[in-house]
Design a protein around this motif. Structure first.
Motif, mmCIF file in Angstrom:
data_model
loop_
_atom_site.group_PDB
_atom_site.id
_atom_site.type_symbol
_atom_site.label_atom_id
_atom_site.label_comp_id
_atom_site.label_asym_id
_atom_site.label_seq_id
_atom_site.Cartn_x
_atom_site.Cartn_y
_atom_site.Cartn_z
ATOM 1 N N PRO A 34 0.835 -1.215 0.000
ATOM 2 C CA PRO A 34 0.000 0.000 0.000
ATOM 3 C C PRO A 34 0.869 1.264 0.000
ATOM 4 O O PRO A 34 1.825 1.369 0.763
ATOM 5 C CB PRO A 34 -0.774 -0.103 1.318
ATOM 6 N N GLY A 35 0.537 2.191 -0.862
ATOM 7 C CA GLY A 35 1.239 3.467 -0.908
ATOM 8 C C GLY A 35 2.570 3.422 -1.621
ATOM 9 O O GLY A 35 3.236 4.435 -1.735
ATOM 10 N N LYS A 36 2.985 2.245 -2.097
ATOM 11 C CA LYS A 36 4.267 2.100 -2.784
ATOM 12 C C LYS A 36 5.420 2.785 -2.034
ATOM 13 O O LYS A 36 5.941 3.815 -2.482
ATOM 14 C CB LYS A 36 4.170 2.668 -4.204
ATOM 15 N N PRO A 37 5.795 2.233 -0.912
ATOM 16 C CA PRO A 37 6.866 2.872 -0.124
ATOM 17 C C PRO A 37 8.138 3.057 -0.953
ATOM 18 O O PRO A 37 8.433 2.242 -1.826
ATOM 19 C CB PRO A 37 7.116 1.865 1.007
ATOM 20 N N ASP A 38 8.863 4.128 -0.667
ATOM 21 C CA ASP A 38 10.065 4.432 -1.438
ATOM 22 C C ASP A 38 11.173 3.414 -1.177
ATOM 23 O O ASP A 38 11.961 3.107 -2.058
ATOM 24 C CB ASP A 38 10.562 5.829 -1.091
ATOM 25 N N ILE A 39 11.240 2.942 0.052
ATOM 26 C CA ILE A 39 12.275 1.976 0.417
ATOM 27 C C ILE A 39 11.628 0.864 1.231
ATOM 28 O O ILE A 39 10.873 1.139 2.164
ATOM 29 C CB ILE A 39 13.387 2.664 1.240
ATOM 30 N N VAL A 40 11.906 -0.375 0.875
ATOM 31 C CA VAL A 40 11.347 -1.523 1.584
ATOM 32 C C VAL A 40 12.481 -2.403 2.066
ATOM 33 O O VAL A 40 13.373 -2.758 1.294
ATOM 34 C CB VAL A 40 10.412 -2.335 0.650
ATOM 35 N N VAL A 47 9.343 -0.246 6.238
ATOM 36 C CA VAL A 47 9.298 0.545 5.010
ATOM 37 C C VAL A 47 9.574 2.003 5.357
ATOM 38 O O VAL A 47 9.383 2.434 6.488
ATOM 39 C CB VAL A 47 7.935 0.443 4.286
ATOM 40 N N ILE A 48 10.044 2.736 4.363
ATOM 41 C CA ILE A 48 10.314 4.158 4.539
ATOM 42 C C ILE A 48 9.687 4.938 3.390
ATOM 43 O O ILE A 48 9.835 4.558 2.226
ATOM 44 C CB ILE A 48 11.840 4.433 4.593
ATOM 45 N N PHE A 49 8.976 5.980 3.757
ATOM 46 C CA PHE A 49 8.478 6.922 2.764
ATOM 47 C C PHE A 49 9.319 8.192 2.838
ATOM 48 O O PHE A 49 9.660 8.644 3.925
ATOM 49 C CB PHE A 49 7.025 7.314 3.061
ATOM 50 N N VAL A 50 9.632 8.730 1.684
ATOM 51 C CA VAL A 50 10.261 10.050 1.647
ATOM 52 C C VAL A 50 9.224 10.997 1.056
ATOM 53 O O VAL A 50 8.956 10.966 -0.146
ATOM 54 C CB VAL A 50 11.543 10.034 0.790
ATOM 55 N N ASN A 51 8.614 11.794 1.916
ATOM 56 C CA ASN A 51 7.469 12.603 1.493
ATOM 57 C C ASN A 51 7.846 14.040 1.162
ATOM 58 O O ASN A 51 8.581 14.681 1.913
ATOM 59 C CB ASN A 51 6.421 12.631 2.607
ATOM 60 N N GLY A 52 7.310 14.514 0.071
ATOM 61 C CA GLY A 52 7.424 15.938 -0.246
ATOM 62 C C GLY A 52 6.510 16.719 0.690
ATOM 63 O O GLY A 52 5.366 16.336 0.909
ATOM 64 N N CYS A 53 7.029 17.812 1.253
ATOM 65 C CA CYS A 53 6.290 18.556 2.280
ATOM 66 C C CYS A 53 4.980 19.134 1.743
ATOM 67 O O CYS A 53 3.974 19.131 2.435
ATOM 68 C CB CYS A 53 7.162 19.675 2.833
ATOM 69 N N PHE A 54 5.003 19.634 0.529
ATOM 70 C CA PHE A 54 3.803 20.271 -0.007
ATOM 71 C C PHE A 54 2.715 19.240 -0.291
ATOM 72 O O PHE A 54 1.599 19.333 0.228
ATOM 73 C CB PHE A 54 4.132 21.054 -1.282
ATOM 74 N N TRP A 55 3.042 18.228 -1.067
ATOM 75 C CA TRP A 55 2.016 17.273 -1.514
ATOM 76 C C TRP A 55 1.480 16.407 -0.391
ATOM 77 O O TRP A 55 0.355 15.931 -0.441
ATOM 78 C CB TRP A 55 2.562 16.381 -2.630
ATOM 79 N N HIS A 56 2.305 16.196 0.632
ATOM 80 C CA HIS A 56 1.862 15.318 1.717
ATOM 81 C C HIS A 56 1.492 16.100 2.973
ATOM 82 O O HIS A 56 1.258 15.513 4.021
ATOM 83 C CB HIS A 56 2.932 14.268 2.009
ATOM 84 N N GLY A 57 1.484 17.422 2.868
ATOM 85 C CA GLY A 57 0.962 18.256 3.952
ATOM 86 C C GLY A 57 1.765 18.198 5.239
ATOM 87 O O GLY A 57 1.212 17.904 6.302
#
Ligand SMILES: [Zn+2]
Length: 127
Positions: A34-40, A47-57
């Protein structure tokens, strides 16, 4: 449909190289999660997500600030992103994965990133 995620953005590359140097082995963009984590990291169930501040609030972050024009449009869009992120994290946890979210604005401070990744691997029940 949703936006197309760039699979090799600079922030992701940076985090991968840090994790690699720390000796952890991982896979990229496992599409079945789910969510296609950036690193698994299957071995660690993390898992690790690297989130952009704007798009992910990103809250309380200058880069996470919402536009002051077309407010309805942006509220809808960004709220939907945040809701989707929350659902994906819940799903991943139900599937037995630990989840770490790193933010774009943190990436310039390698000390913070190292500390957060270290914590992540030392604590089993990461929130
Ligand atoms: Zn931020």
């Amino acid at each position: 449909m949703g936006r197309i995620k760039n699979k090799n953005t600079q922030p992701e590359v940076k985090i991968r190289s840090i994790i690699h140097r720390m000796g952890f082995r991982f896979r990229l963009n496992r599409l079945d999660l789910p969510g296609k984590p950036d690193i698994v990291l299957p071995k660690y169930h993390k898992v690790i997500f690297v989130n952009g501040c704007f798009w992910h609030g990103h809250l309380n972050c200058p880069r996470g600030k919402r536009p002051t024009t077309n407010i309805d449009f942006w509220s809808k869009k960004l709220d939907a992103n945040i809701l989707r992120d929350t659902k994906n994290v819940d799903l991943l946890k139900k599937l037995g994965w630990d989840v770490l979210v790193l933010w774009q604005c943190e990436l310039n401070n390698e000390k913070i990133i190292l500390a957060r990744i270290n914590d992540y691997f030392n604590i089993n029940n990461n929130l």
